[in-house]
Design an enzyme around this catalytic site. Structure first.
Site, short mmCIF file in Angstrom:
data_model
loop_
_atom_site.label_atom_id
_atom_site.label_comp_id
_atom_site.label_asym_id
_atom_site.label_seq_id
_atom_site.Cartn_x
_atom_site.Cartn_y
_atom_site.Cartn_z
N GLU A 1 41.76 44.67 37.91
CA GLU A 1 42.59 45.38 38.89
C GLU A 1 41.73 46.40 39.65
OE1 GLU A 1 45.96 47.17 36.96
OE2 GLU A 1 46.67 45.25 36.17
N GLU B 1 49.83 41.94 44.51
CA GLU B 1 51.10 42.18 43.80
C GLU B 1 51.92 43.24 44.53
OE1 GLU B 1 50.77 42.76 39.56
OE2 GLU B 1 52.88 43.31 39.37
N LYS C 1 40.03 38.48 35.33
CA LYS C 1 40.69 39.19 36.43
C LYS C 1 40.62 40.69 36.17
CE LYS C 1 45.36 39.45 36.89
NZ LYS C 1 45.56 40.92 36.87
N SER D 1 50.14 41.55 30.98
CA SER D 1 51.61 41.59 30.91
C SER D 1 52.08 41.17 29.51
CB SER D 1 52.22 40.65 31.96
OG SER D 1 51.64 39.36 31.87
N ASP E 1 42.77 38.25 31.60
CA ASP E 1 42.89 39.56 32.23
C ASP E 1 42.02 40.57 31.48
OD1 ASP E 1 44.09 40.84 34.32
OD2 ASP E 1 46.08 40.97 33.42
O1 KIV Z 1 49.25 40.74 33.74
C1 KIV Z 1 49.72 39.86 34.49
O2 KIV Z 1 50.48 38.98 34.07
C2 KIV Z 1 49.32 39.90 35.89
C3 KIV Z 1 50.09 39.05 36.84
C4 KIV Z 1 51.43 39.62 37.04
C5 KIV Z 1 49.37 38.84 38.11
O3 KIV Z 1 48.45 40.61 36.24
#
Ligand code: KIV
Length: 277
Positions: free
Chosen positions: A117, A184, A115, A47, A85
């Site tokens: 997706e 989400e 993390k 994000s 991420d």
């Molecule tokens: O990229 C991000 O900030 C996210 C969150 C919204 C979970 O994946």
């Protein structure tokens, strides 16, 4: 020394019915504030492409971008778990490249987990990262890296078929060994069902309070980003207005010669200035 939140704490908190708190973070000074406030984990989310770099979506974010911001957050995290991420294309090409990119998040960024997706379609990558001793958080429901396929940022899991796939993906991720799953933009009843059916904690964003924890993008909850404000966001502060007011005050005082005042200046023996020209 402050005790670090660990991956095992995540699982234990679910067992103890204790909610987990997660926020995004992208820089040192903000990370320090969130860490000392007691947040369990900080996510250097892709994000950052939108809220820090001004892109329309997250697709242009690179591994180097995430590492750059993760380094800063890690330096400010003495207690919170740091989760980096994996951005678009960093885990889609091959298992080998996926492990290398996840490893860079840990070695160069000092992250403690990553993390990703997706569910079934990336399960081989999730398994490989976990085999490389890197803890993984899954991410289901609205997965912003799929924005072009999904046709926008939309609630996911409303049809029987979608709901069934989401539950199946959550079970696959749990079996693969993830220690948490972000849900989400998932309807409350489905998020509740998934949270009840799996033993790893669910971290909701737009998924209701039956999840085992919550995550928000910090600019959203602090009122600092107005390009897109999702329905699920609650504003805990209006720092955007406060920042603008402060900057207006600064401009005014500089123009009026009121800032800097005497207390902001350094003094010296002025006789030293005699004859220096
Ligand atoms: O990229 C991000 O900030 C996210 C969150 C919204 C979970 O994946």
């Amino acid at each position: 020394m402050t005790k670090k939140v660990t991956v095992s704490d995540f699982i234990e908190k679910k067992q103890d019915n204790e909610k987990l708190t997660v926020l995004t973070a992208y820089d040192y000074s903000t990370a320090k504030l969130f860490d000392s406030a007691g947040i369990d984990a900080m996510l250097i989310g892709d994000s950052l492409g939108m809220v820090m770099l001004g892109y329309d979506n997250t697709l242009q974010v690179s591994v180097d971008d995430i590492i750059h911001h993760t380094k800063a957050v890690s330096r400010g995290a003495s207690r919170s778990l740091v989760i980096a991420d994996m951005p678009f294309l960093s885990y889609h090409i091959s298992v080998e490249e996926t492990i290398r990119n996840a490893g860079r998040m840990i070695q160069e960024g000092s992250a403690e987990a990553v993390k990703l997706e997706g569910g079934q379609e990336i399960i081989d990558k999730v398994e490989a990262i976990i085999k490389a001793q890197i803890p993984v958080v899954g991410h289901l429901g609205l997965t912003p890296q799929s924005v072009n396929v999904a046709g926008g940022f939309k609630v996911q899991g409303k049809s029987k078929e979608e709901a069934k796939k989401l539950l199946k993906d959550a079970r696959l991720l749990e079996k693969a060994g993830v220690f948490a799953i972000v849900l989400e933009c998932v309807p409350y009843p489905l998020a509740k069902l998934v949270s009840e059916k799996i033993n790893v904690p669910t971290i909701g964003i737009g998924a209701g309070n039956a999840c085992d924890g919550q995550v928000l993008v910090y600019q959203d909850m602090l009122g600092m980003y107005s390009d897109m404000v999702p329905k699920f966001v609650k504003k805990y502060a209006d720092l955007g207005t406060q920042i603008q007011d402060a900057v207006k005050g600064y401009i005014e005082e500089v123009k009026q010669g009121e800032f800097p005042a005497k207390e902001h200046c350094f003094s010296m023996d002025e006789s030293i200035l005699e004859d220096i020209e």
